[in-house]
Design an enzyme around this catalytic site. Sequence first.
Site, PDB file in Angstrom:
ATOM      1  N   PHE A 134      24.033   9.807  31.184  1.00 33.45           N
ATOM      2  CA  PHE A 134      23.620   9.541  29.812  1.00 33.45           C
ATOM      3  C   PHE A 134      22.790  10.716  29.328  1.00 33.45           C
ATOM      4  O   PHE A 134      21.697  10.967  29.855  1.00 33.45           O
ATOM      5  CB  PHE A 134      22.795   8.254  29.832  1.00 33.45           C
ATOM      6  CG  PHE A 134      22.231   7.807  28.503  1.00 33.45           C
ATOM      7  CD1 PHE A 134      23.004   7.080  27.603  1.00 33.45           C
ATOM      8  CD2 PHE A 134      20.901   8.039  28.180  1.00 33.45           C
ATOM      9  CE1 PHE A 134      22.467   6.620  26.401  1.00 33.45           C
ATOM     10  CE2 PHE A 134      20.354   7.581  26.978  1.00 33.45           C
ATOM     11  CZ  PHE A 134      21.146   6.865  26.095  1.00 33.45           C
ATOM     12  N   PRO A 139      15.120  19.271  26.951  1.00 36.72           N
ATOM     13  CA  PRO A 139      13.880  19.907  27.427  1.00 36.72           C
ATOM     14  C   PRO A 139      12.746  19.800  26.401  1.00 36.72           C
ATOM     15  O   PRO A 139      11.589  19.634  26.773  1.00 36.72           O
ATOM     16  CB  PRO A 139      14.303  21.375  27.636  1.00 36.72           C
ATOM     17  CG  PRO A 139      15.779  21.310  27.901  1.00 36.72           C
ATOM     18  CD  PRO A 139      16.290  20.160  27.083  1.00 36.72           C
ATOM     19  N   TRP A 167      16.792  15.914  32.708  1.00 35.67           N
ATOM     20  CA  TRP A 167      16.444  14.703  33.461  1.00 35.67           C
ATOM     21  C   TRP A 167      17.589  13.690  33.436  1.00 35.67           C
ATOM     22  O   TRP A 167      17.384  12.521  33.164  1.00 35.67           O
ATOM     23  CB  TRP A 167      15.174  14.035  32.907  1.00 35.67           C
ATOM     24  CG  TRP A 167      13.997  14.937  32.879  1.00 35.67           C
ATOM     25  CD1 TRP A 167      13.288  15.310  31.783  1.00 35.67           C
ATOM     26  CD2 TRP A 167      13.376  15.590  34.003  1.00 35.67           C
ATOM     27  NE1 TRP A 167      12.270  16.172  32.133  1.00 35.67           N
ATOM     28  CE2 TRP A 167      12.308  16.352  33.509  1.00 35.67           C
ATOM     29  CE3 TRP A 167      13.638  15.621  35.376  1.00 35.67           C
ATOM     30  CZ2 TRP A 167      11.489  17.123  34.331  1.00 35.67           C
ATOM     31  CZ3 TRP A 167      12.831  16.393  36.193  1.00 35.67           C
ATOM     32  CH2 TRP A 167      11.764  17.117  35.667  1.00 35.67           C
ATOM     33  N   LEU A 343      -2.290  -0.122  54.356  1.00 35.01           N
ATOM     34  CA  LEU A 343      -1.643   0.410  55.552  1.00 35.01           C
ATOM     35  C   LEU A 343      -2.476   1.498  56.232  1.00 35.01           C
ATOM     36  O   LEU A 343      -2.112   1.979  57.305  1.00 35.01           O
ATOM     37  CB  LEU A 343      -0.267   0.983  55.199  1.00 35.01           C
ATOM     38  CG  LEU A 343       0.773   0.007  54.655  1.00 35.01           C
ATOM     39  CD1 LEU A 343       1.987   0.766  54.128  1.00 35.01           C
ATOM     40  CD2 LEU A 343       1.214  -0.976  55.715  1.00 35.01           C
ATOM     41  N   GLY A 345      -4.004   4.974  57.374  1.00 38.72           N
ATOM     42  CA  GLY A 345      -3.344   6.258  57.626  1.00 38.72           C
ATOM     43  C   GLY A 345      -1.858   6.096  57.825  1.00 38.72           C
ATOM     44  O   GLY A 345      -1.069   6.958  57.434  1.00 38.72           O
ATOM     45  N   GLU A 368      12.540   6.397  30.701  1.00 40.79           N
ATOM     46  CA  GLU A 368      13.024   5.246  29.919  1.00 40.79           C
ATOM     47  C   GLU A 368      11.949   4.742  28.964  1.00 40.79           C
ATOM     48  O   GLU A 368      11.672   3.557  28.875  1.00 40.79           O
ATOM     49  CB  GLU A 368      13.456   4.105  30.846  1.00 40.79           C
ATOM     50  CG  GLU A 368      14.562   4.480  31.785  1.00 40.79           C
ATOM     51  CD  GLU A 368      15.932   4.388  31.131  1.00 40.79           C
ATOM     52  OE1 GLU A 368      16.003   3.941  29.974  1.00 40.79           O
ATOM     53  OE2 GLU A 368      16.894   4.785  31.784  1.00 40.79           O
ATOM     54  N   HIS A 371       5.123   5.160  29.667  1.00 41.68           N
ATOM     55  CA  HIS A 371       4.173   4.058  29.558  1.00 41.68           C
ATOM     56  C   HIS A 371       3.480   4.090  28.184  1.00 41.68           C
ATOM     57  O   HIS A 371       3.302   3.066  27.527  1.00 41.68           O
ATOM     58  CB  HIS A 371       3.137   4.214  30.686  1.00 41.68           C
ATOM     59  CG  HIS A 371       2.154   3.101  30.771  1.00 41.68           C
ATOM     60  ND1 HIS A 371       2.478   1.876  31.302  1.00 41.68           N
ATOM     61  CD2 HIS A 371       0.851   3.023  30.393  1.00 41.68           C
ATOM     62  CE1 HIS A 371       1.405   1.092  31.248  1.00 41.68           C
ATOM     63  NE2 HIS A 371       0.420   1.756  30.704  1.00 41.68           N
ATOM     64  N   PHE A 388       3.096   6.663  16.266  1.00 44.13           N
ATOM     65  CA  PHE A 388       3.799   7.687  17.037  1.00 44.13           C
ATOM     66  C   PHE A 388       3.435   9.059  16.475  1.00 44.13           C
ATOM     67  O   PHE A 388       3.219   9.207  15.284  1.00 44.13           O
ATOM     68  CB  PHE A 388       5.319   7.491  16.928  1.00 44.13           C
ATOM     69  CG  PHE A 388       5.764   6.122  17.362  1.00 44.13           C
ATOM     70  CD1 PHE A 388       5.923   5.822  18.707  1.00 44.13           C
ATOM     71  CD2 PHE A 388       5.985   5.118  16.425  1.00 44.13           C
ATOM     72  CE1 PHE A 388       6.318   4.559  19.102  1.00 44.13           C
ATOM     73  CE2 PHE A 388       6.397   3.853  16.824  1.00 44.13           C
ATOM     74  CZ  PHE A 388       6.549   3.562  18.164  1.00 44.13           C
TER      75      PHE A 388
END
Lengths: 389, 257
Positions: A134, A139, A167, A343, A345, A368, A371, A388
């Site tokens: 898609f 860029p 991408w 977890l 190390g 997509e 955030h 925006f």
Amino acid sequence: MSEFEALDFYLMDELLSDEQRLIRDTVRQFVTEKCLPIIEEHQAAGTFPTDLIGPVAELGMLGANLPEEYGCAGLESSTYGIMMQELERGDSGLRSFVSVQGALCMYPIFEFGSEEQRREWLPRMASGEVIGCFGLTEPDAGSDPGAMRTTAVKDGDDWIINGVKMWITNGTMAKIAIIWAQTDDGIRGFVVPTDLPGFQAIEVKGKYSLRASDTAELVLEDVCVPGDALLPKSGGLRSPLMCLNQARYGIAWGGIGAAQACFDEALRYAKARITFGKPVAQTQLVQELLTEIASEITKAQTLCWRLGELKDAGRARPEQISMAKRNNIEMARNTARRCREILGGNGILDEYQAFRHMVNLESVYTYEGTHQIHTLIVGNALTGLPAFG
Amino acid sequence: MRIAVCMKAVVDSQARIELDGDGNLRQDQLRFEVNEYDLYAVEEAIRLAESDEGHVTVISAGTADAVQGLRKGLAMGAADAIHVDCDPDDLDASGVAAVLAAALHDGGYDLVLAGVESDDLGGSQVGVLLAEALGYASTTLVVGTNEPVDGAMQVRRELEGGEHANVQVQFPAVLTIQSGINEPRYPSLKGIMAAKRKDLAVKGLADLGFDGAPARRVESLGLTIPPPRELARMLEGGAEETAAELVRILREEEKAL
């Protein structure tokens, strides 16, 4: 290690139909048996597990929510979401492959294509014979796709396309690319075979994230496509944004899967790991982490379940999908990090999954719709005031 | 060729097993899944049917927990399903065989396949008793099948120690299927959606001519969880010394080498 066990604190399983449960269990088993044993090798080598394309297609996961008459499974939205959740429990790269093929390539051909285009491409894409990519982002045009520079100019019956796309998931292995370009008529979509003269796909190297995913830059230099390559019902920026909405919906579910993988692993580890004479799971600090993670996963599950219901009813608004993508991927990103902490190390080793999910989710957080863009979409819906730019 | 496959809902091997004070399973903790051996049987049946346009029916006797397994069988490719609605706790193995036989005997099946045993109780009885109840030939531990010829089929059985025996079995017959005979397919998403539209007949015991459940002649008296075994033995000393001691134990005490 014993079988994966998904957190289900609010008994969400009881909401599933028999078919949904069977699909969930089937995809879960597929991921356990076919994806997890090989995924770390691909992550290390920076290669997409192409051996999985056949089995994924055979299971019917490509374009799974499109109608059966085109060779697809005809799943309803919530079931499709459950499938995406289970795929991302394996790896975000695998889920991205399925998202791009289905939501970003097959969906626009279904939605904006002619009946001939649907019949030509969709069955072969459902079977995995034809892989798609898609081409929207450039860029210099990411969050602002309206600023794209790629052009398609009419030349007799043909179109001449020039531009650069960046991408692009599935880019080097795709046989067709859905290319969005500026025309005299505004932004339109084209189905472009990738073996045409002037079409070049260059692998993006040096990724720390989504390493088991095929990412490319596409360069189109005087690529000439026939008139019937145009998706006749595409028109304006709204068309690619409709595709992104489909994909974002699946991604919101996928975040739950990645978080579930990390949580299950961290919980087992915390119960087995003895420090100061007792399991670390019996310490207040770790219990706080586990409680916070479990709460966030549970909230994300309920959010997606309701969103699926709205989508099945044809009532899901873009800002509702944005809220779910924004919330669930931030949740998954935080979950992966916290699970890595639990977890200790060991969490930096490839024998555990948390680190791989953690780095993958950096991409998912930003692709997509970043955030931040989703923040502004929800903000716009709340205030009626676009912020925006 | 008409083939029926028996499926059983068994306790999920991952589920937490707890007993109440009377030695009964705590039902509220249980989850059910389809018996893994039965999936090999379903796969084998579908492969046999695919090669001669045959018909596969899946059947299960049990509560609503049995339905999910039947749906999986349908999604894998079975044509239809029969759910004998009953409480399996009321039945012993011969009772299960009797109700399955009642549901199958008019079906004109050439073959009835069943998993060699169930993952939970592991009695290995129902297939053999079902053959007896139907008056069919019976062979067990089948690890390979062949195309039928003149109303008979050559099959390969697994013997103790890993050898195989080739036998010829006349139709109609019941085969109990050993794991590893094939690799059961994943039901496809399309198959799962299509399974919704396939016929799943529900029959009660009364529909099959029973006046209540056939009486148990083998009664379960309760379960016990065995006491934990001795703790692991720790070998002391350097690498060479402990390795030598480990080999000695494996060879002399455990006879594993």
